[in-house]
Design a protein around this motif. Structure first.
Motif, mmCIF file in Angstrom:
data_model
loop_
_atom_site.group_PDB
_atom_site.id
_atom_site.type_symbol
_atom_site.label_atom_id
_atom_site.label_comp_id
_atom_site.label_asym_id
_atom_site.label_seq_id
_atom_site.Cartn_x
_atom_site.Cartn_y
_atom_site.Cartn_z
ATOM 1 N N ASP A 161 -15.046 3.622 -1.217
ATOM 2 C CA ASP A 161 -14.986 3.716 -2.678
ATOM 3 C C ASP A 161 -13.575 3.928 -3.188
ATOM 4 N N ARG A 162 -12.781 4.665 -2.395
ATOM 5 C CA ARG A 162 -11.402 4.856 -2.800
ATOM 6 C C ARG A 162 -10.548 5.262 -1.613
ATOM 7 N N VAL A 163 -9.235 5.176 -1.814
ATOM 8 C CA VAL A 163 -8.289 5.600 -0.794
ATOM 9 C C VAL A 163 -7.347 6.616 -1.421
ATOM 10 N N ILE A 164 -7.001 7.643 -0.645
ATOM 11 C CA ILE A 164 -6.018 8.628 -1.076
ATOM 12 C C ILE A 164 -4.792 8.476 -0.191
ATOM 13 N N LEU A 165 -3.656 8.188 -0.836
ATOM 14 C CA LEU A 165 -2.407 7.998 -0.100
ATOM 15 C C LEU A 165 -1.468 9.161 -0.389
ATOM 16 N N PRO A 166 -0.552 9.444 0.551
ATOM 17 C CA PRO A 166 0.459 10.476 0.281
ATOM 18 C C PRO A 166 1.292 10.082 -0.927
ATOM 19 N N ASP A 167 1.815 11.074 -1.623
ATOM 20 C CA ASP A 167 2.484 10.784 -2.898
ATOM 21 C C ASP A 167 3.816 10.060 -2.726
ATOM 22 N N ASN A 168 4.303 9.929 -1.508
ATOM 23 C CA ASN A 168 5.522 9.139 -1.295
ATOM 24 C C ASN A 168 5.205 7.673 -0.942
ATOM 25 N N ALA A 169 3.949 7.275 -1.098
ATOM 26 C CA ALA A 169 3.545 5.913 -0.762
ATOM 27 C C ALA A 169 3.228 5.106 -2.018
ATOM 28 N N GLY A 170 4.027 5.305 -3.054
ATOM 29 C CA GLY A 170 3.772 4.664 -4.344
ATOM 30 C C GLY A 170 3.771 3.142 -4.277
ATOM 31 N N GLN A 171 4.634 2.604 -3.429
ATOM 32 C CA GLN A 171 4.714 1.150 -3.336
ATOM 33 C C GLN A 171 3.423 0.557 -2.767
ATOM 34 N N SER A 172 2.889 1.223 -1.742
ATOM 35 C CA SER A 172 1.617 0.775 -1.166
ATOM 36 C C SER A 172 0.493 0.886 -2.191
ATOM 37 N N ALA A 173 0.504 1.968 -2.954
ATOM 38 C CA ALA A 173 -0.536 2.156 -3.969
ATOM 39 C C ALA A 173 -0.510 1.015 -4.982
ATOM 40 N N GLU A 174 0.710 0.622 -5.398
ATOM 41 C CA GLU A 174 0.831 -0.475 -6.364
ATOM 42 C C GLU A 174 0.249 -1.773 -5.813
ATOM 43 N N THR A 175 0.537 -2.049 -4.542
ATOM 44 C CA THR A 175 0.030 -3.276 -3.944
ATOM 45 C C THR A 175 -1.497 -3.280 -3.901
ATOM 46 N N VAL A 176 -2.076 -2.161 -3.522
ATOM 47 C CA VAL A 176 -3.539 -2.113 -3.409
ATOM 48 C C VAL A 176 -4.175 -2.207 -4.798
ATOM 49 N N ARG A 177 -3.557 -1.553 -5.782
ATOM 50 C CA ARG A 177 -4.076 -1.665 -7.162
ATOM 51 C C ARG A 177 -3.989 -3.103 -7.656
ATOM 52 N N GLY A 178 -2.902 -3.777 -7.319
ATOM 53 C CA GLY A 178 -2.749 -5.170 -7.739
ATOM 54 C C GLY A 178 -3.834 -6.064 -7.151
ATOM 55 N N VAL A 179 -4.155 -5.856 -5.888
ATOM 56 C CA VAL A 179 -5.226 -6.643 -5.261
ATOM 57 C C VAL A 179 -6.561 -6.337 -5.945
ATOM 58 N N THR A 180 -6.792 -5.075 -6.273
ATOM 59 C CA THR A 180 -8.042 -4.711 -6.947
ATOM 60 C C THR A 180 -8.118 -5.358 -8.327
#
Lengths: 186, 186
Positions: free
Chosen positions: B32-51
């Protein structure tokens, strides 16, 4: 029948870890060997090192001629791609295509099952690969990870039997446990 | 019951692609969701973009307090580690631990199954995680890839049902086919 994973394309530096993980995943989930592009020497060393320590048999090859390997493969070619047919729809057909006339399944080493080449794309793959592949297979039709796709493909291909594989010529072995980190001499 | 993947540890630069692949794999294989460390902002952006492009629902969170998330989780905690119990031995027990009293399985959204946190290590994880985890699970006891382990774990947890998931609010959709690369408006 042999199951071989071919990593298609590799950008040194940028792809090192992904290519290493493709090789380690191929080994851990029951493939017989992995073929890496000849510019992926560092990944090859890492995978060979793991095989030395944790056992095999598992082969690691560096080859320049990926197009030719695919073109000339005398067996079944599966290409993992998010554009392909759904794994849940074709996995039975793939096992049937590989299965030997004597009924031995894909995982039976030494049987006369057909050889299977599993192609894992990195950079863009040529259209000829889509045409040559006997099966273009999507492990989901979503963007994710070639490593994830390979792992789930192999686990389904072997119907989980790869998890019971025994390793030979290992230096060490992990003892599975509920709470612990135990490694013993093999 | 919610299934949440927690990426434990992230080294910016070096781990960017692996962390991105953990997030994309969590999404593609039914979490349902993923929790990433707060220094992984770039990865978070990529996953949000795919979503955004390929649909959801799927949540991406950046959080600093990974230790606290694990410690305070009110549900079942699974930690994927090569030292853990064999997935083939404990997957049924994990499904039973998560299953609701009314018999709804882990994949039933909106049922009252318990929440499940799946912890995927990056850098070294603290020993407290091994102790807090309800299950330390080895998807093989071999060194390979946290992305591969997560994918196979989720595919087995959901018994393949995640592959039939439908996506909402997608811009586009891949049409699975034997030979082709077809993407249509969703």
């Amino acid at each position: 029948g042999e199951v071989v994973v071919l990593r298609y394309g590799h950008r040194p530096g940028r792809d090192d870890r992904m290519t290493t993980h493709v090789g380690l995943t191929a080994r851990a989930f029951g493939a017989d060997r992995v073929i890496l592009p000849d510019n992926a020497g560092q990944s090859a060393e890492t995978v060979r090192g793991v095989t030395d320590r944790f056992g095999g048999p598992f082969g690691v090859e560096l080859r320049e001629d990926q197009k030719a390997i695919v073109r000339n493969w005398e067996g079944v070619v599966v290409h993992l791609t998010m554009y392909g047919e759904r794994i849940q729809d074709v996995e039975g057909e793939i096992r049937a295509a590989v299965r030997a006339d004597d009924g031995r399944a894909v995982g039976d080493r030494g049987g006369d099952a057909r050889d299977l080449l599993v192609v894992v794309g990195g950079e863009k793959v040529p259209w000829a690969l889509y045409e040559r592949a006997d099966f273009n297979v999507g492990v989901t039709n979503q963007p994710h990870s070639e490593v994830a796709g390979l792992a789930v493909f192999l686990d389904r291909l072997f119907e989980g039997e790869e998890l019971d594989r025994e390793w030979v010529d290992a230096d060490r072995r992990v003892v599975p446990e509920a709470t612990g980190k135990t490694v013993v001499d093999a």
